[in-house]
Write an enzyme that holds these catalytic residues in place. Structure first.
Site, PDB file in Angstrom:
ATOM      1  N   MET A  30      46.105 -30.005 -47.514  1.00 22.39           N
ATOM      2  CA  MET A  30      44.719 -29.737 -47.133  1.00 22.39           C
ATOM      3  C   MET A  30      44.024 -28.994 -48.275  1.00 22.39           C
ATOM      4  O   MET A  30      43.012 -28.325 -48.063  1.00 22.39           O
ATOM      5  CB  MET A  30      44.668 -28.924 -45.840  1.00 22.39           C
ATOM      6  CG  MET A  30      45.300 -29.699 -44.675  1.00 22.39           C
ATOM      7  SD  MET A  30      44.721 -29.179 -43.046  1.00 22.39           S
ATOM      8  CE  MET A  30      45.209 -27.478 -43.054  1.00 22.39           C
ATOM      9  N   LEU A  33      45.478 -25.403 -53.180  1.00 21.06           N
ATOM     10  CA  LEU A  33      46.873 -25.601 -53.611  1.00 21.06           C
ATOM     11  C   LEU A  33      47.469 -24.338 -54.232  1.00 21.06           C
ATOM     12  O   LEU A  33      46.780 -23.564 -54.888  1.00 21.06           O
ATOM     13  CB  LEU A  33      46.922 -26.751 -54.623  1.00 21.06           C
ATOM     14  CG  LEU A  33      46.362 -28.083 -54.093  1.00 21.06           C
ATOM     15  CD1 LEU A  33      46.377 -29.151 -55.193  1.00 21.06           C
ATOM     16  CD2 LEU A  33      47.146 -28.574 -52.874  1.00 21.06           C
ATOM     17  N   HIS A  34      48.754 -24.160 -54.009  1.00 19.81           N
ATOM     18  CA  HIS A  34      49.488 -23.013 -54.564  1.00 19.81           C
ATOM     19  C   HIS A  34      50.852 -23.510 -55.041  1.00 19.81           C
ATOM     20  O   HIS A  34      51.155 -24.712 -54.952  1.00 19.81           O
ATOM     21  CB  HIS A  34      49.600 -21.900 -53.523  1.00 19.81           C
ATOM     22  CG  HIS A  34      50.134 -22.360 -52.194  1.00 19.81           C
ATOM     23  ND1 HIS A  34      51.430 -22.781 -52.016  1.00 19.81           N
ATOM     24  CD2 HIS A  34      49.535 -22.486 -50.985  1.00 19.81           C
ATOM     25  CE1 HIS A  34      51.617 -23.119 -50.769  1.00 19.81           C
ATOM     26  NE2 HIS A  34      50.474 -22.977 -50.110  1.00 19.81           N
ATOM     27  N   HIS A  37      52.831 -26.017 -53.003  1.00 19.97           N
ATOM     28  CA  HIS A  37      52.418 -27.419 -53.179  1.00 19.97           C
ATOM     29  C   HIS A  37      52.913 -27.964 -54.520  1.00 19.97           C
ATOM     30  O   HIS A  37      53.307 -29.123 -54.630  1.00 19.97           O
ATOM     31  CB  HIS A  37      50.886 -27.533 -53.147  1.00 19.97           C
ATOM     32  CG  HIS A  37      50.262 -27.150 -51.847  1.00 19.97           C
ATOM     33  ND1 HIS A  37      49.464 -26.040 -51.709  1.00 19.97           N
ATOM     34  CD2 HIS A  37      50.309 -27.722 -50.624  1.00 19.97           C
ATOM     35  CE1 HIS A  37      49.043 -25.950 -50.460  1.00 19.97           C
ATOM     36  NE2 HIS A  37      49.543 -26.954 -49.776  1.00 19.97           N
ATOM     37  N   GLY A 147      56.749 -29.236 -47.050  1.00 26.69           N
ATOM     38  CA  GLY A 147      57.412 -27.946 -47.233  1.00 26.69           C
ATOM     39  C   GLY A 147      58.163 -27.494 -45.990  1.00 26.69           C
ATOM     40  O   GLY A 147      57.709 -27.712 -44.858  1.00 26.69           O
ATOM     41  N   ASP A 150      56.505 -25.091 -43.118  1.00 26.91           N
ATOM     42  CA  ASP A 150      56.032 -25.651 -41.848  1.00 26.91           C
ATOM     43  C   ASP A 150      57.197 -26.421 -41.233  1.00 26.91           C
ATOM     44  O   ASP A 150      57.186 -27.655 -41.156  1.00 26.91           O
ATOM     45  CB  ASP A 150      54.833 -26.576 -42.099  1.00 26.91           C
ATOM     46  CG  ASP A 150      53.637 -25.800 -42.607  1.00 26.91           C
ATOM     47  OD1 ASP A 150      53.048 -25.040 -41.837  1.00 26.91           O
ATOM     48  OD2 ASP A 150      53.317 -25.923 -43.813  1.00 26.91           O
ATOM     49  N   GLN A 153      56.566 -28.775 -38.299  1.00 25.72           N
ATOM     50  CA  GLN A 153      55.841 -29.961 -38.775  1.00 25.72           C
ATOM     51  C   GLN A 153      56.804 -30.944 -39.440  1.00 25.72           C
ATOM     52  O   GLN A 153      56.761 -32.150 -39.189  1.00 25.72           O
ATOM     53  CB  GLN A 153      54.767 -29.525 -39.760  1.00 25.72           C
ATOM     54  CG  GLN A 153      54.102 -30.657 -40.516  1.00 25.72           C
ATOM     55  CD  GLN A 153      52.900 -30.204 -41.310  1.00 25.72           C
ATOM     56  OE1 GLN A 153      51.830 -30.029 -40.767  1.00 25.72           O
ATOM     57  NE2 GLN A 153      53.055 -30.021 -42.612  1.00 25.72           N
TER      58      GLN A 153
HETATM   59  O1  PAF Z   1      50.744 -29.072 -43.960  1.00 22.33           O
HETATM   60  C1  PAF Z   1      49.539 -29.410 -44.129  1.00 22.33           C
HETATM   61  O2  PAF Z   1      48.881 -28.987 -45.071  1.00 22.33           O
HETATM   62  C2  PAF Z   1      48.897 -30.353 -43.139  1.00 22.33           C
HETATM   63  O3  PAF Z   1      49.343 -30.111 -41.840  1.00 22.33           O
HETATM   64  C3  PAF Z   1      49.074 -31.838 -43.516  1.00 22.33           C
HETATM   65  C4  PAF Z   1      50.521 -32.254 -43.461  1.00 22.33           C
HETATM   66  C5  PAF Z   1      48.509 -32.085 -44.897  1.00 22.33           C
HETATM   67  C6  PAF Z   1      48.299 -32.711 -42.519  1.00 22.33           C
HETATM   68  O4  PAF Z   1      46.942 -32.435 -42.539  1.00 22.33           O
END
Ligand code: PAF
Length: 283
Positions: A30, A33-34, A37, A147, A150, A153
């Site tokens: 999203m 960035l750091h 990422h 990552g 999360d 996720q």
């Molecule tokens: O982890 C994130 O930054 C977001 O949840 C993702 C995977 C880019 C989905 O929008």
């Protein structure tokens, strides 16, 4: 490096690469960035002929009252970072292009999304699964990089890819931390100097929990009490959850088994931060 701003152009570029037999690595982000990422970009670069970083603040994964509007956006800075890491394309679509007014299809997962962040943020993973499915369909990656910070996720996306027979390998990458232990996060930017100091309580609790498990602690309640106690000692911290779940099903467990995720979400002031560690027997 190129910035592609429409779904149609991104699909055409991915199709052309595929026709040439090139492998594609996708890092969904999203933006803001750091180094976390950047480690995903490096992993993608090492494993792929072409690397795409998507930068899209996905409105449907934010709940009412969450930070969708305030979420930091700086495409120029993000693009510079991507260029430095050898990324081929930054995919930066408009919201209306990703979600046409008539958009009516969503990807909803069952029990993996009930616990942890799924319990605190209703609808969040419906938004994540939907946008990640769309990104996979648009970019057609051979591999996609996420990552471990999360962790839920990551588990959910692995489940979704298996359940829906998607042709992509999901690669999980380790948490990247600041020198003092704080897990890198775009939301760290919200912290005042005082809160930044207080936020260290998360990694302190994570490291203490990990040490306890390594020393043989297997009781989830004892572990949560230990970690919760550390967090509660910090006046600026408010626990959303400290939980022990099975590392695959994400269901709460009373005892640390063969694969367990120990995860927390903690408010520091009004900023919600997450951190975790994964315990795998024999690792
Ligand atoms: O982890 C994130 O930054 C977001 O949840 C993702 C995977 C880019 C989905 O929008």
């Amino acid at each position: 490096m190129e910035i592609i701003r429409t779904v149609a152009d991104m699909k055409a570029r991915a199709a052309a690469w595929k026709a040439e037999g090139l492998s594609i690595g996708l890092v969904p982000t999203m933006g803001s960035l750091h180094e976390g990422h950047e480690s995903l970009m490096d992993a993608a670069r090492a494993a792929s002929d072409r690397v795409v970083v998507s930068v899209f603040v996905n409105p449907i994964q934010f709940g009412p009252g969450e930070d969708y509007e305030a979420y930091p956006r700086d495409l120029e800075r993000d693009a510079r970072i991507c260029e430095r890491r050898g990324v081929d394309v930054v995919f930066h679509p408009e919201v209306d292009d990703m979600y046409a007014p008539a958009h009516n299809t969503f990807v909803v997962m069952e029990t993996l999304t009930d616990s942890l962040c799924g319990a605190s943020r209703p609808g969040h993973f419906r938004g994540v699964c939907t946008v990640v499915t769309k990104l996979f369909n648009i970019v057609q990656p051979h591999r996609a990089f996420f990552g471990q910070k999360d962790a839920q996720q990551l588990a959910i996306i692995k489940r979704m890819v298996a359940d829906l027979n998607m042709n992509v390998t999901v690669v999980g990458c380790p948490i990247v931390r600041e020198a003092d232990g704080l897990a890198k996060s775009s939301r760290n930017a919200y912290l005042s100097a005082e809160e930044r100091q207080a936020a260290l309580v998360l990694s302190r609790a994570i490291f203490a929990g990990k040490a306890a498990v390594e020393a043989g602690e297997r009781d989830a309640a004892a572990l949560k009490a230990l970690m919760g106690g550390i967090i509660e000692a910090e006046p600026l911290a408010r626990i959303d959850y400290v939980e022990v779940v099975d590392g695959v099903t994400m269901q709460p467990t009373d005892a640390i088994g063969a694969m367990a995720l120990v995860a927390m979400a903690v408010y520091i002031g009004s900023t919600r931060l997450i951190d975790n560690f994964l315990y795998e027997e024999g690792e």
